[in-house]
Design a protein around this motif. Sequence first.
Motif, PDB file in Angstrom:
ATOM      1  N   PHE A 170      25.111  24.694  19.720  1.00 37.72           N
ATOM      2  CA  PHE A 170      25.682  24.483  21.040  1.00 37.72           C
ATOM      3  C   PHE A 170      25.317  23.063  21.472  1.00 37.72           C
ATOM      4  CE2 PHE A 170      26.508  25.016  25.530  1.00 37.72           C
ATOM      5  CZ  PHE A 170      27.580  25.892  25.544  1.00 37.72           C
ATOM      6  N   GLY A 171      26.152  22.123  21.087  1.00 36.40           N
ATOM      7  CA  GLY A 171      25.872  20.717  21.319  1.00 36.40           C
ATOM      8  C   GLY A 171      25.009  20.134  20.214  1.00 36.40           C
ATOM      9  N   THR A 172      24.814  18.826  20.259  1.00 34.55           N
ATOM     10  CA  THR A 172      23.944  18.140  19.306  1.00 34.55           C
ATOM     11  C   THR A 172      22.743  17.505  19.999  1.00 34.55           C
ATOM     12  OG1 THR A 172      25.290  16.130  19.530  1.00 34.55           O
ATOM     13  CG2 THR A 172      25.861  17.646  17.731  1.00 34.55           C
ATOM     14  N   ASP A 173      22.730  17.542  21.310  1.00 37.27           N
ATOM     15  CA  ASP A 173      21.619  17.087  22.140  1.00 37.27           C
ATOM     16  C   ASP A 173      21.852  17.635  23.543  1.00 37.27           C
ATOM     17  OD1 ASP A 173      23.642  15.466  23.197  1.00 37.27           O
ATOM     18  OD2 ASP A 173      22.978  13.691  22.112  1.00 37.27           O
ATOM     19  N   GLU A 174      20.931  17.331  24.466  1.00 34.40           N
ATOM     20  CA  GLU A 174      21.076  17.894  25.804  1.00 34.40           C
ATOM     21  C   GLU A 174      22.364  17.424  26.477  1.00 34.40           C
ATOM     22  OE1 GLU A 174      18.875  18.073  30.175  1.00 34.40           O
ATOM     23  OE2 GLU A 174      18.061  16.788  28.585  1.00 34.40           O
ATOM     24  N   ARG A 175      22.673  16.156  26.329  1.00 37.30           N
ATOM     25  CA  ARG A 175      23.858  15.622  26.997  1.00 37.30           C
ATOM     26  C   ARG A 175      25.133  16.302  26.506  1.00 37.30           C
ATOM     27  NH1 ARG A 175      25.656   9.183  27.164  1.00 37.30           N
ATOM     28  NH2 ARG A 175      27.600   9.495  28.336  1.00 37.30           N
ATOM     29  N   SER A 176      25.269  16.434  25.190  1.00 40.32           N
ATOM     30  CA  SER A 176      26.485  17.067  24.657  1.00 40.32           C
ATOM     31  C   SER A 176      26.523  18.548  24.993  1.00 40.32           C
ATOM     32  CB  SER A 176      26.572  16.853  23.143  1.00 40.32           C
ATOM     33  OG  SER A 176      25.475  17.455  22.484  1.00 40.32           O
ATOM     34  N   ALA A 177      25.360  19.212  25.062  1.00 35.63           N
ATOM     35  CA  ALA A 177      25.325  20.627  25.441  1.00 35.63           C
ATOM     36  C   ALA A 177      25.796  20.811  26.888  1.00 35.63           C
ATOM     37  CB  ALA A 177      23.917  21.183  25.270  1.00 35.63           C
ATOM     38  N   ARG A 182      30.061  22.255  30.650  1.00 33.65           N
ATOM     39  CA  ARG A 182      30.929  21.897  31.776  1.00 33.65           C
ATOM     40  C   ARG A 182      32.386  22.203  31.452  1.00 33.65           C
ATOM     41  NH1 ARG A 182      33.952  17.687  32.484  1.00 33.65           N
ATOM     42  NH2 ARG A 182      32.978  16.544  30.768  1.00 33.65           N
ATOM     43  N   LYS A 183      32.811  21.867  30.253  1.00 36.22           N
ATOM     44  CA  LYS A 183      34.205  22.082  29.863  1.00 36.22           C
ATOM     45  C   LYS A 183      34.525  23.563  29.700  1.00 36.22           C
ATOM     46  CE  LYS A 183      34.561  17.564  27.617  1.00 36.22           C
ATOM     47  NZ  LYS A 183      34.656  16.842  26.328  1.00 36.22           N
ATOM     48  N   ILE A 184      33.594  24.324  29.130  1.00 37.41           N
ATOM     49  CA  ILE A 184      33.825  25.754  28.951  1.00 37.41           C
ATOM     50  C   ILE A 184      33.844  26.470  30.290  1.00 37.41           C
ATOM     51  CG2 ILE A 184      32.762  27.881  28.085  1.00 37.41           C
ATOM     52  CD1 ILE A 184      31.939  26.293  25.604  1.00 37.41           C
ATOM     53  N   LEU A 185      32.923  26.077  31.174  1.00 41.45           N
ATOM     54  CA  LEU A 185      32.823  26.755  32.465  1.00 41.45           C
ATOM     55  C   LEU A 185      33.960  26.399  33.421  1.00 41.45           C
ATOM     56  CD1 LEU A 185      28.959  26.603  33.041  1.00 41.45           C
ATOM     57  CD2 LEU A 185      30.346  28.525  32.229  1.00 41.45           C
ATOM     58  N   ASP A 191      28.893  34.310  33.311  1.00 40.24           N
ATOM     59  CA  ASP A 191      28.712  35.707  32.920  1.00 40.24           C
ATOM     60  C   ASP A 191      29.769  36.188  31.929  1.00 40.24           C
ATOM     61  OD1 ASP A 191      30.939  35.968  34.528  1.00 40.24           O
ATOM     62  OD2 ASP A 191      29.990  37.270  36.017  1.00 40.24           O
ATOM     63  N   GLN A 192      30.711  35.308  31.576  1.00 35.97           N
ATOM     64  CA  GLN A 192      31.683  35.612  30.524  1.00 35.97           C
ATOM     65  C   GLN A 192      31.337  34.910  29.217  1.00 35.97           C
ATOM     66  OE1 GLN A 192      35.083  34.133  33.080  1.00 35.97           O
ATOM     67  NE2 GLN A 192      36.101  35.901  32.147  1.00 35.97           N
ATOM     68  N   THR A 193      30.297  34.075  29.217  1.00 34.29           N
ATOM     69  CA  THR A 193      29.989  33.201  28.081  1.00 34.29           C
ATOM     70  C   THR A 193      28.762  33.719  27.344  1.00 34.29           C
ATOM     71  OG1 THR A 193      30.893  31.330  29.323  1.00 34.29           O
ATOM     72  CG2 THR A 193      29.540  30.814  27.407  1.00 34.29           C
TER      73      THR A 193
END
Length: 507
Positions: A170-177, A182-185, A191-193
Motif C-alpha cells: 500500500f504505497g512505497t512510502d508514507e507520501r505515496s500511501a 486520498r484517491k481511493i477515499l 469503512d468500505q476499504t
Amino acid sequence: MNEMEFAPRCVGLSSGKPTDPCCIVVFGAAGDLSRRELIPALYDLACQSLLPEPFTIVGFSRDNWDDQAFRERMRRAVSEERTFDAQHWERFAPHLHYVTGNFDAPPEGDYALLRDKLQSLQKRHGIPDNVLFHLATPPDFFCGIVNRLDAAGLATSDHGWRRLVIEKPFGTDERSARDLDRKILEVFKEDQTYRIDHFLGKETVQNLLVVRFANPSFEPIWNRNYIDHVQITVAEDIGIGTRAGFYEKTGVVRDMVQNHLLQLLCMTAIEPPVRYDGAGLRDETAKVMQAIRPLDVRKDAVRGQYGPGHMDGKAVPGYRAEKNVVPESNTATYAALRVMIDNWRWAGVPFYLRTGKRLARKVTEVAIHFKPTPHLMFPIEQDSSSGNVLAFRLQPEEGIMQTFVAKQPGPGLCLEPVTMNFRYASAFGIEQLPNAYSWLLHDAMGGDQTLFARADWIYRAWQIVEPVIAHWTSEVAPDFPNYTAGSWGPLAADGLLRADKRAWKSL
C-alpha cells in the motif's frame, strides 16, 4: 476427520455462518495470487458452507478466456494448492464466471461489460446488489481501477453494499500511501476499504491473542518483568525467481518488514483491547506503532544480499546473477532490526526482527524469550538463550511450542530443556489448516475490518522504516553479497544480538 467436514466444537465470537448474498469480483483473476490463494480460499469457504447463498465469483483480467476456460484453469490451480474433492468442486465451479478486460480500459468499454455481467448474474440468481471488489493486480493499477469503477457506476448502489479489498504494498512510502488513500477515499469510504495482509488471517497469529488473553497463566507475565526479549523471524528459502522487476524497486524492507513483521510485532505487543472488534484491536495496534522508538540505522539495522550457494543439494545463483538483476545491485534481500517499544509494558525489552530470501529453510515464528530465574538453586549455569521460550510457529506445521527446563530421569540431577508441542493436527484433527485468505475474505464479505490494516497504521509503518530504506539506498553496501544462499544470513546479524549478550534461536 476430513478437513472439509470440520466444524468448530465451540461457539466463539464469530457466528461461523455465511454472510449476505453477494458477487465477488477479482481483478487480476488470471494472475499468480488468484491462482495460488484467492480461488483456493473461496473454494475452502464453499467446502465449509461458509459462502453465502446465492453467490457468484467474477474474474476480470486481460487473458482472453470465457467462463469455461476460467473454471478449468482454476480447477487445476485448486487441485495443486489444496486437498481436492471433485464433488465439492462440481458444486463450486458453476459459480465462477469471467470477463476479459484491460484494467486501463475506458469505463464505457470493458468495465461496462463487467457491469452488464454482474447485473445479468444478479438477476438470474436472485443476488442482491452487494459486490466485493478484490484488487489482485500490480499496485500501479489500483487508482485507475477505482476511478473506472466509479465512472462505470459500479462503485455505488442504492440497494446494497460495495467493499474494496486492496493487496499490499500500500504505497512505497508514507507520501505515496497517503496519496493512494486520498484517491481511493474519493470513491470508497474508509469503512468500505479493506487493506489486506494475509499474515493476519493465519490461525497462529490469531492464537497469539487467544493464548495470551484467554489464559490467565500468560498475561500476568507478558511484560518487561518476565520477558527478556522477543524474536520474530520470517525466513524464505526461495530466491526472487522472475520477480526482479518488482524486487529491484522494492527490496526486503518494503516487501516484508513494513507490513508482515510489524504486524506480527503489534499482535505480540498490544495491550488488551476492550473488546475483540475492528475498533478495539486496531486502536491498540496503532498505540504500539506510536510507541516504537526511531531506529538508529547504523546500530539497530543489518542488511544482506545473498550470494551463490546450495539449496537441497543443488547449486543456486546469487542475487546479482538472477535474471534481470544488474551485476552491481545494491538491493537488500535480508534485514535484521532491533526495535524498542517505549511504553510501560515493554521498556527495555528488545524486539529482534529478521527476514530474508535464500535462507536455510522456510519458517515463520514469533518466539517469546523469558528471563532467567532470579536465583537458581541448582548447580548449573543459565542464560537468556537457554531458558524458557514460548514460540508461535506460523509455517511450516503451524503450532505453539513451549520450551522449559526439566530433570532428566536418573539418580543424578541432570537438567535438560524439553519442549511441549501444540499441533493443530493432533489437537483438532486438521491435517491442513484453512487458507489464511479464507477467513479474511469471509470477514470482508461480512463487513468485519478487525484483521485489516487501518490507514493510520500504514502511515506509521512507513514512518518507522523509511529512514532504513533511505540510508540503505543512499549508501552502497561494500560487502554485498554478504551471505551464502542456504545459510541464516550475514554474520553481522549475529553480532546485532551478540552485542546484547543474546543469540538467535535455532530454527
